[in-house]
Scaffold this active site. Sequence first.
Site, PDB file in Angstrom:
ATOM      1  N   ARG A 112       0.814  -1.232   0.000  1.00  0.00           N
ATOM      2  CA  ARG A 112       0.000   0.000   0.000  1.00  0.00           C
ATOM      3  C   ARG A 112       0.842   1.274   0.000  1.00  0.00           C
ATOM      4  NH1 ARG A 112      -2.641  -3.182   3.631  1.00  0.00           N
ATOM      5  NH2 ARG A 112      -4.494  -4.169   2.774  1.00  0.00           N
TER       6      ARG A 112
ATOM      7  N   LYS B 196       3.012  11.615 -11.017  1.00  0.00           N
ATOM      8  CA  LYS B 196       2.129  10.769 -11.841  1.00  0.00           C
ATOM      9  C   LYS B 196       2.870   9.478 -12.155  1.00  0.00           C
ATOM     10  CE  LYS B 196      -0.775  14.095 -14.293  1.00  0.00           C
ATOM     11  NZ  LYS B 196      -1.185  14.575 -15.636  1.00  0.00           N
TER      12      LYS B 196
ATOM     13  N   LYS C 197       7.801  23.212 -13.434  1.00  0.00           N
ATOM     14  CA  LYS C 197       6.870  22.119 -13.160  1.00  0.00           C
ATOM     15  C   LYS C 197       6.550  22.037 -11.669  1.00  0.00           C
ATOM     16  CE  LYS C 197       5.409  17.462 -14.065  1.00  0.00           C
ATOM     17  NZ  LYS C 197       5.508  16.229 -14.865  1.00  0.00           N
TER      18      LYS C 197
ATOM     19  N   GLU D 238      10.206  18.793 -24.672  1.00  0.00           N
ATOM     20  CA  GLU D 238       9.551  19.147 -23.403  1.00  0.00           C
ATOM     21  C   GLU D 238      10.238  20.354 -22.754  1.00  0.00           C
ATOM     22  OE1 GLU D 238       6.766  17.628 -22.490  1.00  0.00           O
ATOM     23  OE2 GLU D 238       6.837  15.513 -23.099  1.00  0.00           O
TER      24      GLU D 238
ATOM     25  N   ARG E 180      -2.394  22.627 -13.966  1.00  0.00           N
ATOM     26  CA  ARG E 180      -1.467  21.569 -14.378  1.00  0.00           C
ATOM     27  C   ARG E 180      -1.719  21.132 -15.826  1.00  0.00           C
ATOM     28  NH1 ARG E 180       0.881  16.403 -10.837  1.00  0.00           N
ATOM     29  NH2 ARG E 180       2.202  15.621 -12.506  1.00  0.00           N
TER      30      ARG E 180
ATOM     31  N   HIS F 138       0.135  18.322 -26.463  1.00  0.00           N
ATOM     32  CA  HIS F 138      -0.072  16.895 -26.207  1.00  0.00           C
ATOM     33  C   HIS F 138      -1.364  16.332 -26.798  1.00  0.00           C
ATOM     34  CE1 HIS F 138       3.410  17.289 -23.674  1.00  0.00           C
ATOM     35  NE2 HIS F 138       3.364  16.038 -23.307  1.00  0.00           N
TER      36      HIS F 138
ATOM     37  N   HIS G  69      -0.448  13.376 -28.839  1.00  0.00           N
ATOM     38  CA  HIS G  69      -0.860  12.003 -28.489  1.00  0.00           C
ATOM     39  C   HIS G  69      -1.553  11.320 -29.655  1.00  0.00           C
ATOM     40  CE1 HIS G  69      -0.773  12.514 -23.826  1.00  0.00           C
ATOM     41  NE2 HIS G  69       0.365  12.044 -24.289  1.00  0.00           N
TER      42      HIS G  69
ATOM     43  N   ASN H  45       0.139  20.096 -20.733  1.00  0.00           N
ATOM     44  CA  ASN H  45      -0.263  19.302 -21.895  1.00  0.00           C
ATOM     45  C   ASN H  45      -0.163  20.086 -23.202  1.00  0.00           C
ATOM     46  OD1 ASN H  45      -0.893  17.078 -20.307  1.00  0.00           O
ATOM     47  ND2 ASN H  45      -2.951  17.823 -19.895  1.00  0.00           N
TER      48      ASN H  45
ATOM     49  N   HIS I 269       7.874  10.305 -28.226  1.00  0.00           N
ATOM     50  CA  HIS I 269       6.934  11.180 -27.522  1.00  0.00           C
ATOM     51  C   HIS I 269       7.306  12.663 -27.660  1.00  0.00           C
ATOM     52  CE1 HIS I 269       4.119  12.639 -24.534  1.00  0.00           C
ATOM     53  NE2 HIS I 269       5.124  13.270 -23.956  1.00  0.00           N
TER      54      HIS I 269
ATOM     55  N   GLU J 294      -4.203  18.006 -11.030  1.00  0.00           N
ATOM     56  CA  GLU J 294      -4.639  18.470 -12.349  1.00  0.00           C
ATOM     57  C   GLU J 294      -6.127  18.775 -12.417  1.00  0.00           C
ATOM     58  OE1 GLU J 294      -2.685  16.618 -15.702  1.00  0.00           O
ATOM     59  OE2 GLU J 294      -4.296  17.261 -17.044  1.00  0.00           O
TER      60      GLU J 294
HETATM   61  N1  LIG Z   1       4.731  10.622 -15.203  1.00  0.00           N
HETATM   62  C1  LIG Z   1       4.766  11.702 -15.951  1.00  0.00           C
HETATM   63  O1  LIG Z   1       4.443  12.802 -15.493  1.00  0.00           O
HETATM   64  C2  LIG Z   1       5.222  11.571 -17.369  1.00  0.00           C
HETATM   65  C3  LIG Z   1       5.468  12.730 -18.113  1.00  0.00           C
HETATM   66  C4  LIG Z   1       5.956  12.581 -19.412  1.00  0.00           C
HETATM   67  C5  LIG Z   1       6.164  11.315 -19.936  1.00  0.00           C
HETATM   68  N2  LIG Z   1       5.901  10.211 -19.189  1.00  0.00           N
HETATM   69  C6  LIG Z   1       6.133   8.874 -19.716  1.00  0.00           C
HETATM   70  O2  LIG Z   1       7.527   8.756 -19.973  1.00  0.00           O
HETATM   71  C7  LIG Z   1       7.729   7.759 -20.969  1.00  0.00           C
HETATM   72  C8  LIG Z   1       8.780   8.236 -21.952  1.00  0.00           C
HETATM   73  O3  LIG Z   1       9.970   8.453 -21.256  1.00  0.00           O
HETATM   74  P1  LIG Z   1      11.389   8.442 -21.985  1.00  0.00           P
HETATM   75  O4  LIG Z   1      11.323   9.249 -23.210  1.00  0.00           O
HETATM   76  O5  LIG Z   1      12.375   8.774 -20.941  1.00  0.00           O
HETATM   77  O6  LIG Z   1      11.483   6.925 -22.482  1.00  0.00           O
HETATM   78  P2  LIG Z   1      12.263   5.610 -21.963  1.00  0.00           P
HETATM   79  O7  LIG Z   1      12.226   5.487 -20.508  1.00  0.00           O
HETATM   80  O8  LIG Z   1      11.718   4.482 -22.765  1.00  0.00           O
HETATM   81  O9  LIG Z   1      13.759   5.888 -22.445  1.00  0.00           O
HETATM   82  C9  LIG Z   1      14.037   6.004 -23.820  1.00  0.00           C
HETATM   83  C10 LIG Z   1      15.150   5.023 -24.238  1.00  0.00           C
HETATM   84  O10 LIG Z   1      16.394   5.504 -23.777  1.00  0.00           O
HETATM   85  C11 LIG Z   1      17.103   4.493 -23.061  1.00  0.00           C
HETATM   86  N3  LIG Z   1      17.874   5.211 -22.047  1.00  0.00           N
HETATM   87  C12 LIG Z   1      17.402   5.808 -20.934  1.00  0.00           C
HETATM   88  N4  LIG Z   1      18.376   6.464 -20.315  1.00  0.00           N
HETATM   89  C13 LIG Z   1      19.502   6.275 -21.026  1.00  0.00           C
HETATM   90  C14 LIG Z   1      20.849   6.721 -20.895  1.00  0.00           C
HETATM   91  N5  LIG Z   1      21.216   7.543 -19.897  1.00  0.00           N
HETATM   92  N6  LIG Z   1      21.740   6.303 -21.820  1.00  0.00           N
HETATM   93  C15 LIG Z   1      21.364   5.508 -22.861  1.00  0.00           C
HETATM   94  N7  LIG Z   1      20.122   5.083 -23.049  1.00  0.00           N
HETATM   95  C16 LIG Z   1      19.188   5.468 -22.138  1.00  0.00           C
HETATM   96  C17 LIG Z   1      16.034   3.580 -22.523  1.00  0.00           C
HETATM   97  O11 LIG Z   1      16.547   2.297 -22.296  1.00  0.00           O
HETATM   98  C18 LIG Z   1      15.012   3.616 -23.653  1.00  0.00           C
HETATM   99  O12 LIG Z   1      15.358   2.702 -24.640  1.00  0.00           O
HETATM  100  C19 LIG Z   1       6.378   7.493 -21.589  1.00  0.00           C
HETATM  101  O13 LIG Z   1       5.895   6.244 -21.153  1.00  0.00           O
HETATM  102  C20 LIG Z   1       5.492   8.607 -21.032  1.00  0.00           C
HETATM  103  O14 LIG Z   1       4.134   8.212 -20.882  1.00  0.00           O
HETATM  104  C21 LIG Z   1       5.432  10.331 -17.916  1.00  0.00           C
HETATM  105 ZN   LIG Z   2       5.028  14.886 -22.642  1.00  0.00          ZN
END
Ligand SMILES: NC(=O)c1ccc[n+]([C@@H]2O[C@H](COP(=O)([O-])OP(=O)(O)OC[C@H]3O[C@@H](n4cnc5c(N)ncnc54)[C@H](O)[C@@H]3O)[C@@H](O)[C@H]2O)c1
Ligand SMILES: [Zn+2]
Length: 380
Positions: free
Chosen positions: A130, A152, A240, A194, A254, A261, A265, A258, A279, A250
């Site tokens: 939990r 999130k 942020k 971003e 917040r 987005h 999306h 987006n 993304h 949100e």
């Molecule tokens: N929680 C939130 O508020 C929020 C906000 C924006 C996005 N997201 C989520 O984030 C995700 C996208 O995140 P991302 O773009 O970081 O993708 P990711 O975590 O898939 O990383 C992208 C790629 O880079 C590689 N990688 C990561 N760090 C590395 C490093 N230092 N050196 C070499 N390779 C590395 C990973 O293995 C992966 O293949 C999505 O699922 C999205 O929904 C969440």
């Molecule tokens: Zn985003």
Amino acid sequence: MTAPLRQIEPIQVPVALGARAYEIVIGRGLIASLGERVKALRPGARVAIVTDETVGQLHSGAVEVALKSAGIDSARITVPAGEGSKNYATFEKVCESIIDARVERNDLIVALGGGVIGDLAGFAAASVRRGLDFVQVPTTLLAQVDSSVGGKTGINSLQGKNLIGAFHQPVLVVADTALLDTLPKRDFRAGYGEVAKYGLLGDAQFFAWLEKNWQDVFAGGQTSGNFAREHAIAVCCRGKAGIVARDERETGERALLNLGHTFGHALEAGCGFSDRLLHGEAVSLGMALAFEFSAQKGLIAASEAARATAHLAAVGLPTHVNQVRGGVPGIDALMNLIGQDKKVKRGKLTFILVRGIGQAFVANDVDPAEVRAFLSEKLA
Ligand SMILES: NC(=O)c1ccc[n+]([C@@H]2O[C@H](COP(=O)([O-])OP(=O)(O)OC[C@H]3O[C@@H](n4cnc5c(N)ncnc54)[C@H](O)[C@@H]3O)[C@@H](O)[C@H]2O)c1
Ligand SMILES: [Zn+2]
């Protein structure tokens, strides 16, 4: 916005959430201090590190050494790299591994990776027993400026992205900018989408700074000896953190995060969340569309919208749908995807539109017919 730091001290950005307040620490080489930071926060805690195969190979050794040097034992839980790991099966595996590692209420999860790992490990932390505390160690630019901050967490449903999840704030975020040196250029650039978003949505001065200094942000400090990257990440985190502190769940402000987005999306989904469109690339395209749509509605001067788009294009981000490899879906499919996005109310669409660079606002009465006409023209 403050002037870039010239010293090597880490930058601290507080997230003011009362009992759930925490610090974001930003700096080059911070991983070495992770053990001491964790020990100060939770003396005697055990740690489970959740990471993906790619990041695990590159960086988990350094994290384990840092923990060990502070006398902290850790277990490592590794999942495949990529968005596919935000599914039920991997979530189950992570939760079971955390329990297996005998991580208990006073222990800590460390999420070491990009947004995928942060979302997945954060949701596992929110769920096991939990709620366990967790530390974000973001390793992508996107994660350092966006996903690791704000609480999130979640995984994808069979019916859509991020539909299963929880708000669960980390107890600490350690953003080591040196970790980004191993990130492929395309992922770094996508994350920069971003970064630009924070300027475009609420900080015109920061946007102007980015126009001048983006190359130093990309280069990092390793050769140039300046701190443009750290500064940019700190400005984004401050932006942020401020928004999240005022509107954690949100219900209002917040939503500005987006920007780009809703269009983004839809395009991302239209490409099957594949590497045809990352993304941050989708967000860049979405922001260009949001600025152009705002200009067409007479909300912002066309020259101002063009300035926003020109910067995104200058760093090599896509700003036009015809730049998407393999093409994008047709107008009906796109409108369908936009309608499926959660931002629909009584037949009207919600978009983040702009009155200027740094002046985004929530418009929740956008006529779908108007969007359709605008997008049809873009697709032609
Ligand atoms: N929680 C939130 O508020 C929020 C906000 C924006 C996005 N997201 C989520 O984030 C995700 C996208 O995140 P991302 O773009 O970081 O993708 P990711 O975590 O898939 O990383 C992208 C790629 O880079 C590689 N990688 C990561 N760090 C590395 C490093 N230092 N050196 C070499 N390779 C590395 C990973 O293995 C992966 O293949 C999505 O699922 C999205 O929904 C969440
Ligand atoms: Zn985003």
